[in-house]
Design a protein around this motif. Sequence first.
Motif, PDB file in Angstrom:
ATOM      1  N   LEU A  16       0.778  -1.048  -0.216  1.00 57.11           N
ATOM      2  CA  LEU A  16      -0.132   0.013   0.052  1.00 57.11           C
ATOM      3  C   LEU A  16       0.731   1.382   0.012  1.00 57.11           C
ATOM      4  N   TYR A  17       1.802   1.158   0.782  1.00 55.27           N
ATOM      5  CA  TYR A  17       2.925   2.416   0.806  1.00 55.27           C
ATOM      6  C   TYR A  17       3.426   2.659  -0.410  1.00 55.27           C
ATOM      7  N   LEU A  41      -3.053   3.907  10.011  1.00 53.97           N
ATOM      8  CA  LEU A  41      -2.256   3.548   8.870  1.00 53.97           C
ATOM      9  C   LEU A  41      -3.255   3.638   7.538  1.00 53.97           C
ATOM     10  N   CYS A  42      -4.162   2.634   7.618  1.00 54.14           N
ATOM     11  CA  CYS A  42      -4.954   2.558   6.380  1.00 54.14           C
ATOM     12  C   CYS A  42      -5.401   3.952   5.906  1.00 54.14           C
ATOM     13  N   THR A  70      -8.569   1.619   0.474  1.00 54.42           N
ATOM     14  CA  THR A  70      -9.851   1.246   0.308  1.00 54.42           C
ATOM     15  C   THR A  70     -10.227   0.373   1.426  1.00 54.42           C
ATOM     16  N   LEU A  71     -11.371   0.757   1.521  1.00 57.51           N
ATOM     17  CA  LEU A  71     -12.317  -0.485   2.615  1.00 57.51           C
ATOM     18  C   LEU A  71     -11.808  -1.995   2.436  1.00 57.51           C
ATOM     19  N   ASP A  72     -11.822  -2.374   1.202  1.00 55.13           N
ATOM     20  CA  ASP A  72     -11.454  -3.867   1.017  1.00 55.13           C
ATOM     21  C   ASP A  72      -9.742  -4.222   1.420  1.00 55.13           C
ATOM     22  N   GLU A  73      -8.964  -2.976   1.122  1.00 51.78           N
ATOM     23  CA  GLU A  73      -7.807  -3.070   1.606  1.00 51.78           C
ATOM     24  C   GLU A  73      -7.603  -3.187   3.088  1.00 51.78           C
ATOM     25  N   THR A  74      -8.249  -2.162   3.782  1.00 50.11           N
ATOM     26  CA  THR A  74      -8.332  -2.066   4.905  1.00 50.11           C
ATOM     27  C   THR A  74      -8.871  -3.440   5.913  1.00 50.11           C
ATOM     28  N   GLN A  75     -10.042  -3.962   5.261  1.00 45.06           N
ATOM     29  CA  GLN A  75     -10.396  -5.258   5.844  1.00 45.06           C
ATOM     30  C   GLN A  75      -9.695  -6.273   5.589  1.00 45.06           C
ATOM     31  N   ARG A  76      -8.705  -6.416   4.752  1.00 45.92           N
ATOM     32  CA  ARG A  76      -7.786  -7.440   4.313  1.00 45.92           C
ATOM     33  C   ARG A  76      -6.585  -7.369   5.196  1.00 45.92           C
ATOM     34  N   LEU A  77      -6.299  -6.202   5.593  1.00 53.82           N
ATOM     35  CA  LEU A  77      -5.139  -5.782   6.640  1.00 53.82           C
ATOM     36  C   LEU A  77      -5.551  -6.190   8.083  1.00 53.82           C
ATOM     37  N   LEU A  78      -6.791  -5.904   8.287  1.00 48.65           N
ATOM     38  CA  LEU A  78      -7.355  -6.300   9.706  1.00 48.65           C
ATOM     39  C   LEU A  78      -7.494  -7.584   9.813  1.00 48.65           C
ATOM     40  N   LYS A  79      -7.740  -8.257   8.933  1.00 48.03           N
ATOM     41  CA  LYS A  79      -8.175  -9.937   8.727  1.00 48.03           C
ATOM     42  C   LYS A  79      -6.562 -10.592   8.998  1.00 48.03           C
ATOM     43  N   GLN A  80      -5.731  -9.926   8.481  1.00 44.89           N
ATOM     44  CA  GLN A  80      -4.173 -10.620   8.383  1.00 44.89           C
ATOM     45  C   GLN A  80      -3.706 -10.447   9.566  1.00 44.89           C
ATOM     46  N   ALA A  81      -3.899  -9.358  10.294  1.00 46.35           N
ATOM     47  CA  ALA A  81      -3.646  -8.892  11.507  1.00 46.35           C
ATOM     48  C   ALA A  81      -4.046  -9.586  12.848  1.00 46.35           C
ATOM     49  N   ALA A  82      -5.049 -10.620  12.146  1.00 45.16           N
ATOM     50  CA  ALA A  82      -6.015 -11.191  13.352  1.00 45.16           C
ATOM     51  C   ALA A  82      -6.975 -10.361  14.086  1.00 45.16           C
ATOM     52  N   HIS A 135     -17.064   4.925   7.121  1.00 45.63           N
ATOM     53  CA  HIS A 135     -17.630   6.101   6.236  1.00 45.63           C
ATOM     54  C   HIS A 135     -16.389   7.173   5.891  1.00 45.63           C
ATOM     55  N   GLY A 136     -15.444   7.331   6.846  1.00 40.98           N
ATOM     56  CA  GLY A 136     -14.436   7.978   6.762  1.00 40.98           C
ATOM     57  C   GLY A 136     -13.234   7.401   5.690  1.00 40.98           C
ATOM     58  N   ILE A 137     -13.266   6.220   5.864  1.00 39.07           N
ATOM     59  CA  ILE A 137     -12.221   5.292   4.735  1.00 39.07           C
ATOM     60  C   ILE A 137     -12.791   5.424   3.378  1.00 39.07           C
ATOM     61  N   ILE A 138     -13.971   5.146   3.616  1.00 38.69           N
ATOM     62  CA  ILE A 138     -14.774   5.272   1.895  1.00 38.69           C
ATOM     63  C   ILE A 138     -14.801   6.566   1.334  1.00 38.69           C
ATOM     64  N   HIS A 139     -14.929   7.573   2.072  1.00 43.36           N
ATOM     65  CA  HIS A 139     -14.761   8.947   1.637  1.00 43.36           C
ATOM     66  C   HIS A 139     -13.526   9.871   1.724  1.00 43.36           C
ATOM     67  N   HIS A 140     -12.524   9.181   2.018  1.00 41.32           N
ATOM     68  CA  HIS A 140     -11.155   9.572   2.063  1.00 41.32           C
ATOM     69  C   HIS A 140     -11.096  10.739   2.912  1.00 41.32           C
ATOM     70  N   THR A 141     -11.738  10.936   4.274  1.00 45.76           N
ATOM     71  CA  THR A 141     -11.828  11.795   5.267  1.00 45.76           C
ATOM     72  C   THR A 141     -10.552  11.792   5.998  1.00 45.76           C
ATOM     73  N   PRO A 142     -10.069  12.818   6.221  1.00 44.70           N
ATOM     74  CA  PRO A 142      -8.681  12.867   6.970  1.00 44.70           C
ATOM     75  C   PRO A 142      -8.932  12.250   8.300  1.00 44.70           C
ATOM     76  N   LEU A 143      -7.824  11.885   8.879  1.00 46.64           N
ATOM     77  CA  LEU A 143      -7.734  11.190  10.170  1.00 46.64           C
ATOM     78  C   LEU A 143      -8.265  12.055  11.270  1.00 46.64           C
ATOM     79  N   SER A 144      -7.932  13.249  11.312  1.00 47.97           N
ATOM     80  CA  SER A 144      -8.106  14.396  12.266  1.00 47.97           C
ATOM     81  C   SER A 144      -9.758  14.531  12.211  1.00 47.97           C
TER      82      SER A 144
END
Length: 128
Positions: free
Chosen positions: A29-30, A69-70, A76-88, A104-113
Amino acid sequence: MTQPDIDSYIKENQEFFCDWSVSELLGQLYEKSGLSKAGLARKAGMSEVYLHQIFSGRRKPSRDRLLCLCIGLDATLDETQRLLKQAAYAQVYPKNKRDAIISHGIIHHTPLSAINDKLFAENERTLF
C-alpha cells in the motif's frame, strides 16, 4: 474442513492461504501511495520511529493504529479489511457505531483528524 485430517485440507487449499505478513501488505500500500515515510507518519498520527518499526516487522500495530495507517495510506475499505483480517483483528463492522464512522471516513477519504473529531463528538473512542 470436511477432510478427515488437517494435512489433506492444507494440501488441497494451499493456494487460498495468505502468506503475506502485515508489514508486507502495508509495504504494498505504501509503494502505491507516493507518500514519504515522514508524510505517512504525519497523516497517520504516529511517530516516524514507530512507523519504521511497523514496516520492519519489529512491532505489531494495534487495531486502531492499523486503522490510522490505512487512513493515512488512503486504503480502500477492502484493503483495510484485508489488513485487519491478516493481523487477526476484527474487521470494520458497519453496524457498530464507532466502526461505521471509521468505515464512512475510509470510503470517503476523510482525514484522520476529521474522523477523530466525529468519533469524539459521538462519544466514541478516538483512534489515537
